[in-house]
Design an enzyme around this catalytic site. Structure first.
Site, PDB file in Angstrom:
ATOM      1  CG  MET A  61      -0.416   0.496   2.474  1.00 45.56           C
ATOM      2  SD  MET A  61      -1.736   0.897   3.590  1.00 45.56           S
ATOM      3  CE  MET A  61      -2.221   2.479   3.051  1.00 45.56           C
ATOM      4  N   PRO A  62       1.993   1.219  -0.612  1.00 48.67           N
ATOM      5  CG  PRO A  62       4.073   0.591  -1.372  1.00 48.67           C
ATOM      6  CD  PRO A  62       2.660   0.125  -1.283  1.00 48.67           C
ATOM      7  CG  HIS A  63      -0.849   5.804  -0.507  1.00 47.18           C
ATOM      8  ND1 HIS A  63      -1.874   6.062  -1.388  1.00 47.18           N
ATOM      9  CD2 HIS A  63      -1.263   4.775   0.261  1.00 47.18           C
ATOM     10  CE1 HIS A  63      -2.868   5.220  -1.164  1.00 47.18           C
ATOM     11  NE2 HIS A  63      -2.517   4.426  -0.160  1.00 47.18           N
ATOM     12  N   GLY A  76      -0.179  -2.596  -4.960  1.00 44.24           N
ATOM     13  CA  GLY A  76      -0.570  -1.603  -3.964  1.00 44.24           C
ATOM     14  C   GLY A  76       0.048  -0.230  -4.167  1.00 44.24           C
ATOM     15  CE  LYS A  95      -3.840   2.270  -3.808  1.00 46.37           C
ATOM     16  NZ  LYS A  95      -3.013   1.236  -3.154  1.00 46.37           N
TER      17      LYS A  95
END
Length: 126
Positions: free
Chosen positions: A1-3, A40, A42
């Site tokens: 879920m890296p942003h 994940g 983004k």
């Protein structure tokens, strides 16, 4: 879920290719595939037209990146990822840093509280 968020002042948009930088940074993330799930990831860039830098009297510029990750990675892995990302930014802006005043920065946040998410994109990578 890296942003990954990339903020930059609009006074450099004609002097560099931000889309190219995002792709280079995305490649860095993907090279750390043992800690970064491709599904994940983004990334986004935001251009700012209203800002004051330093004393506000020159045509100074800025690029600031923010990385947000969920817990679960070692300190060594987080450090290596951040160093690779910032080195990529420095390399991308090397020529521009020779011609004008620009501040580059990056910060890292690890989520301290639970996150709520749902995505079927991961299934594409299985």
């Amino acid at each position: 879920m890296p942003h990954f968020y990339l903020e930059y002042s609009d006074n450099i948009k004609n002097e560099t290719n931000i889309s190219d930088l995002l792709q280079k940074l995305n490649d860095v993330f993907l090279s750390h595939h043992h800690i970064i799930p491709a599904g994940g990831l983004k990334m986004r860039a935001m251009e700012f037209s209203e800002y004051v830098i330093a004393d506000g009297k020159a045509d100074d510029a800025f690029v600031h990146a923010t990385l947000k990750l969920a817990k679960g990675r070692t300190e060594e892995d987080k450090k290596a990822l951040c160093e690779d990302l910032f080195e990529t930014m420095e390399t991308h802006f090397d020529e521009l840093l020779q011609k004008r005043y620009i501040g580059l920065s990056m910060e890292f946040y690890e989520f301290a509280t639970p996150t709520y998410k749902k995505s079927n994109i991961h299934t594409r990578f299985k």
